[in-house]
Design a protein around this motif. Structure first.
Motif, PDB file in Angstrom:
ATOM      1  N   GLU A 191     -99.777 -32.427 -11.395  1.00 43.65           N
ATOM      2  CA  GLU A 191     -99.119 -33.725 -11.517  1.00 43.65           C
ATOM      3  C   GLU A 191     -97.608 -33.571 -11.389  1.00 43.65           C
ATOM      4  O   GLU A 191     -97.046 -32.549 -11.775  1.00 43.65           O
ATOM      5  CB  GLU A 191     -99.443 -34.373 -12.864  1.00 43.65           C
ATOM      6  CG  GLU A 191    -100.891 -34.788 -13.039  1.00 43.65           C
ATOM      7  CD  GLU A 191    -101.130 -35.417 -14.399  1.00 43.65           C
ATOM      8  OE1 GLU A 191    -102.017 -36.273 -14.500  1.00 43.65           O
ATOM      9  OE2 GLU A 191    -100.420 -35.049 -15.363  1.00 43.65           O
ATOM     10  N   PHE A 192     -96.987 -34.611 -10.833  1.00 39.56           N
ATOM     11  CA  PHE A 192     -95.533 -34.661 -10.765  1.00 39.56           C
ATOM     12  C   PHE A 192     -95.009 -35.466 -11.949  1.00 39.56           C
ATOM     13  O   PHE A 192     -95.630 -36.441 -12.377  1.00 39.56           O
ATOM     14  CB  PHE A 192     -95.074 -35.331  -9.462  1.00 39.56           C
ATOM     15  CG  PHE A 192     -95.124 -34.432  -8.264  1.00 39.56           C
ATOM     16  CD1 PHE A 192     -94.088 -33.549  -7.992  1.00 39.56           C
ATOM     17  CD2 PHE A 192     -96.216 -34.474  -7.399  1.00 39.56           C
ATOM     18  CE1 PHE A 192     -94.137 -32.721  -6.884  1.00 39.56           C
ATOM     19  CE2 PHE A 192     -96.273 -33.646  -6.288  1.00 39.56           C
ATOM     20  CZ  PHE A 192     -95.228 -32.771  -6.030  1.00 39.56           C
ATOM     21  N   HIS A 193     -93.854 -35.062 -12.452  1.00 40.90           N
ATOM     22  CA  HIS A 193     -93.207 -35.793 -13.536  1.00 40.90           C
ATOM     23  C   HIS A 193     -91.739 -36.000 -13.171  1.00 40.90           C
ATOM     24  O   HIS A 193     -91.086 -35.082 -12.664  1.00 40.90           O
ATOM     25  CB  HIS A 193     -93.303 -35.013 -14.855  1.00 40.90           C
ATOM     26  CG  HIS A 193     -94.711 -34.776 -15.309  1.00 40.90           C
ATOM     27  ND1 HIS A 193     -95.419 -35.685 -16.054  1.00 40.90           N
ATOM     28  CD2 HIS A 193     -95.550 -33.724 -15.094  1.00 40.90           C
ATOM     29  CE1 HIS A 193     -96.630 -35.212 -16.293  1.00 40.90           C
ATOM     30  NE2 HIS A 193     -96.740 -34.027 -15.722  1.00 40.90           N
ATOM     31  N   SER A 194     -91.238 -37.192 -13.421  1.00 39.93           N
ATOM     32  CA  SER A 194     -89.831 -37.470 -13.145  1.00 39.93           C
ATOM     33  C   SER A 194     -88.993 -37.130 -14.378  1.00 39.93           C
ATOM     34  O   SER A 194     -89.441 -37.294 -15.513  1.00 39.93           O
ATOM     35  CB  SER A 194     -89.627 -38.930 -12.753  1.00 39.93           C
ATOM     36  OG  SER A 194     -90.047 -39.793 -13.795  1.00 39.93           O
ATOM     37  N   ILE A 195     -87.778 -36.645 -14.124  1.00 39.16           N
ATOM     38  CA  ILE A 195     -86.850 -36.309 -15.204  1.00 39.16           C
ATOM     39  C   ILE A 195     -85.506 -36.999 -14.935  1.00 39.16           C
ATOM     40  O   ILE A 195     -85.325 -37.626 -13.893  1.00 39.16           O
ATOM     41  CB  ILE A 195     -86.646 -34.786 -15.339  1.00 39.16           C
ATOM     42  CG1 ILE A 195     -86.064 -34.212 -14.038  1.00 39.16           C
ATOM     43  CG2 ILE A 195     -87.959 -34.092 -15.687  1.00 39.16           C
ATOM     44  CD1 ILE A 195     -85.660 -32.751 -14.138  1.00 39.16           C
ATOM     45  N   ASP A 196     -84.567 -36.847 -15.854  1.00 37.13           N
ATOM     46  CA  ASP A 196     -83.222 -37.423 -15.713  1.00 37.13           C
ATOM     47  C   ASP A 196     -83.297 -38.909 -15.388  1.00 37.13           C
ATOM     48  O   ASP A 196     -82.936 -39.350 -14.305  1.00 37.13           O
ATOM     49  CB  ASP A 196     -82.429 -36.679 -14.633  1.00 37.13           C
ATOM     50  CG  ASP A 196     -82.095 -35.252 -15.045  1.00 37.13           C
ATOM     51  OD1 ASP A 196     -82.238 -34.936 -16.232  1.00 37.13           O
ATOM     52  OD2 ASP A 196     -81.696 -34.469 -14.174  1.00 37.13           O
ATOM     53  N   CYS A 197     -83.739 -39.663 -16.364  1.00 42.63           N
ATOM     54  CA  CYS A 197     -83.985 -41.104 -16.153  1.00 42.63           C
ATOM     55  C   CYS A 197     -82.827 -41.983 -16.627  1.00 42.63           C
ATOM     56  O   CYS A 197     -83.035 -43.139 -17.009  1.00 42.63           O
ATOM     57  CB  CYS A 197     -85.267 -41.511 -16.871  1.00 42.63           C
ATOM     58  SG  CYS A 197     -86.732 -40.617 -16.303  1.00 42.63           S
ATOM     59  N   GLU A 198     -81.592 -41.449 -16.585  1.00 43.48           N
ATOM     60  CA  GLU A 198     -80.473 -42.222 -17.121  1.00 43.48           C
ATOM     61  C   GLU A 198     -80.175 -43.491 -16.320  1.00 43.48           C
ATOM     62  O   GLU A 198     -79.544 -44.420 -16.825  1.00 43.48           O
ATOM     63  CB  GLU A 198     -79.198 -41.375 -17.210  1.00 43.48           C
ATOM     64  CG  GLU A 198     -78.603 -40.931 -15.887  1.00 43.48           C
ATOM     65  CD  GLU A 198     -79.113 -39.575 -15.433  1.00 43.48           C
ATOM     66  OE1 GLU A 198     -78.358 -38.873 -14.748  1.00 43.48           O
ATOM     67  OE2 GLU A 198     -80.268 -39.224 -15.757  1.00 43.48           O
ATOM     68  N   TYR A 199     -80.630 -43.539 -15.056  1.00 44.81           N
ATOM     69  CA  TYR A 199     -80.433 -44.745 -14.250  1.00 44.81           C
ATOM     70  C   TYR A 199     -81.670 -45.651 -14.271  1.00 44.81           C
ATOM     71  O   TYR A 199     -81.715 -46.668 -13.580  1.00 44.81           O
ATOM     72  CB  TYR A 199     -80.089 -44.384 -12.799  1.00 44.81           C
ATOM     73  CG  TYR A 199     -78.731 -43.746 -12.643  1.00 44.81           C
ATOM     74  CD1 TYR A 199     -77.561 -44.493 -12.764  1.00 44.81           C
ATOM     75  CD2 TYR A 199     -78.610 -42.376 -12.389  1.00 44.81           C
ATOM     76  CE1 TYR A 199     -76.310 -43.900 -12.627  1.00 44.81           C
ATOM     77  CE2 TYR A 199     -77.365 -41.777 -12.254  1.00 44.81           C
ATOM     78  CZ  TYR A 199     -76.223 -42.547 -12.366  1.00 44.81           C
ATOM     79  OH  TYR A 199     -74.983 -41.952 -12.234  1.00 44.81           O
ATOM     80  N   GLY A 200     -82.669 -45.274 -15.056  1.00 46.39           N
ATOM     81  CA  GLY A 200     -83.902 -46.052 -15.109  1.00 46.39           C
ATOM     82  C   GLY A 200     -83.668 -47.472 -15.598  1.00 46.39           C
ATOM     83  O   GLY A 200     -82.916 -47.703 -16.542  1.00 46.39           O
ATOM     84  N   SER A 201     -84.322 -48.428 -14.946  1.00 46.36           N
ATOM     85  CA  SER A 201     -84.214 -49.840 -15.338  1.00 46.36           C
ATOM     86  C   SER A 201     -85.240 -50.632 -14.544  1.00 46.36           C
ATOM     87  O   SER A 201     -85.875 -50.113 -13.612  1.00 46.36           O
ATOM     88  CB  SER A 201     -82.814 -50.391 -15.063  1.00 46.36           C
ATOM     89  OG  SER A 201     -82.568 -50.444 -13.661  1.00 46.36           O
ATOM     90  N   TYR A 202     -85.392 -51.891 -14.878  1.00 49.03           N
ATOM     91  CA  TYR A 202     -86.269 -52.745 -14.097  1.00 49.03           C
ATOM     92  C   TYR A 202     -85.595 -53.065 -12.769  1.00 49.03           C
ATOM     93  O   TYR A 202     -84.396 -53.358 -12.713  1.00 49.03           O
ATOM     94  CB  TYR A 202     -86.613 -54.027 -14.858  1.00 49.03           C
ATOM     95  CG  TYR A 202     -87.648 -53.788 -15.933  1.00 49.03           C
ATOM     96  CD1 TYR A 202     -89.006 -53.762 -15.615  1.00 49.03           C
ATOM     97  CD2 TYR A 202     -87.269 -53.545 -17.255  1.00 49.03           C
ATOM     98  CE1 TYR A 202     -89.963 -53.501 -16.584  1.00 49.03           C
ATOM     99  CE2 TYR A 202     -88.222 -53.291 -18.232  1.00 49.03           C
ATOM    100  CZ  TYR A 202     -89.563 -53.265 -17.891  1.00 49.03           C
ATOM    101  OH  TYR A 202     -90.503 -53.006 -18.839  1.00 49.03           O
ATOM    102  N   ASN A 203     -86.370 -52.970 -11.710  1.00 52.63           N
ATOM    103  CA  ASN A 203     -85.839 -53.169 -10.367  1.00 52.63           C
ATOM    104  C   ASN A 203     -87.014 -53.498  -9.447  1.00 52.63           C
ATOM    105  O   ASN A 203     -88.179 -53.399  -9.843  1.00 52.63           O
ATOM    106  CB  ASN A 203     -85.131 -51.896  -9.895  1.00 52.63           C
ATOM    107  CG  ASN A 203     -84.132 -52.146  -8.775  1.00 52.63           C
ATOM    108  OD1 ASN A 203     -84.115 -53.229  -8.180  1.00 52.63           O
ATOM    109  ND2 ASN A 203     -83.318 -51.156  -8.479  1.00 52.63           N
ATOM    110  N   TRP A 204     -86.702 -53.855  -8.235  1.00 54.71           N
ATOM    111  CA  TRP A 204     -87.773 -54.071  -7.263  1.00 54.71           C
ATOM    112  C   TRP A 204     -88.459 -52.758  -6.919  1.00 54.71           C
ATOM    113  O   TRP A 204     -87.796 -51.729  -6.718  1.00 54.71           O
ATOM    114  CB  TRP A 204     -87.216 -54.691  -5.995  1.00 54.71           C
ATOM    115  CG  TRP A 204     -86.938 -56.156  -6.108  1.00 54.71           C
ATOM    116  CD1 TRP A 204     -87.766 -57.110  -6.619  1.00 54.71           C
ATOM    117  CD2 TRP A 204     -85.750 -56.840  -5.681  1.00 54.71           C
ATOM    118  NE1 TRP A 204     -87.179 -58.350  -6.525  1.00 54.71           N
ATOM    119  CE2 TRP A 204     -85.949 -58.214  -5.966  1.00 54.71           C
ATOM    120  CE3 TRP A 204     -84.565 -56.442  -5.089  1.00 54.71           C
ATOM    121  CZ2 TRP A 204     -84.992 -59.181  -5.671  1.00 54.71           C
ATOM    122  CZ3 TRP A 204     -83.612 -57.391  -4.797  1.00 54.71           C
ATOM    123  CH2 TRP A 204     -83.827 -58.747  -5.086  1.00 54.71           C
TER     124      TRP A 204
END
Length: 206
Positions: free
Chosen positions: A71-84
């Motif tokens: 499985e892949f996992h994303s890291i460094d989510c400081e720019y994460g937000s609701y978006n299209w």
């Protein structure tokens, strides 16, 4: 679009004393970029791309692969937000074309030939839709209309991250002490935005 407006306002206030940087910054027309926001609003809203929680910076360095679970996992989510949804795909596909391993200044290389092919995009779309439906307890059968919609979304959003990260780079150039060609990066990415815009208009005959 409010975020883009704020980025433009912040980037347009950046000033330099070095002639080289002044010359580089002169390649960016902030008044023109403000007009592009209206273009993007009219172009993207009718797509009705679902609003989901997005990573917004899904480059290869922010993906980790677990060889045991596959499985892949994303890291460094400081720019994460609701978006299209389309933006996250577009941003990820943009990153296919950017190599940050260049040891020489400006410390990056952009290769548009590395954008994923339609078949590569489709493979990712199928994986995404399969996982999405599994998590939501839906039938995992995927039809061509669903794939086509994601292809259209990614086509239209592919240019947008160049716009966003170009503005981001101008702001970074004015404050960061990291050895990276932020202004060169800004100029190139905004130029790629306009290049992809013309390709999109031609492809969809707008």
């Amino acid at each position: 679009f409010d975020t883009l407006t704020r980025w433009i306002e912040a980037a347009s206030k950046v000033r330099f004393n070095e002639p080289t940087k002044i010359d580089l910054l002169s390649n960016i027309n902030f008044s023109e970029l403000k007009e592009e926001i209206n273009f993007l609003r009219d172009l993207l809203i009718p797509l009705e791309s679902p609003v989901v929680f997005c990573h917004n910076d899904l480059l290869a360095a922010n993906l980790m692969y677990n060889s045991e679970t596959k499985e892949f996992h994303s890291i460094d989510c400081e720019y994460g937000s609701y978006n299209w949804r389309g933006y996250d795909f577009g941003n990820h596909f943009c990153e296919w074309a950017i190599d940050y391993s260049n040891p020489n200044y400006p410390k990056y290389t952009i290769r548009p030939s590395n954008y994923p092919r339609p078949s590569q995009r489709e493979e990712m779309f199928r994986a995404y839709l399969t996982k999405y439906k599994q998590l939501n307890g839906q039938n995992v059968s995927i039809n061509d209309d669903e794939i086509n919609k994601l292809q259209i979304e990614s086509d239209h959003f592919l240019m947008v991250p160049h716009f966003v990260w170009g503005l981001w780079a101008v702001v970074q150039a004015g404050s960061s002490t990291i050895e990276f060609g932020y202004l060169e990066f800004a100029v190139e990415r905004i130029q790629h935005y306009f290049n992809l815009k013309q390709e999109l208009l031609k492809k969809y005959k707008r």
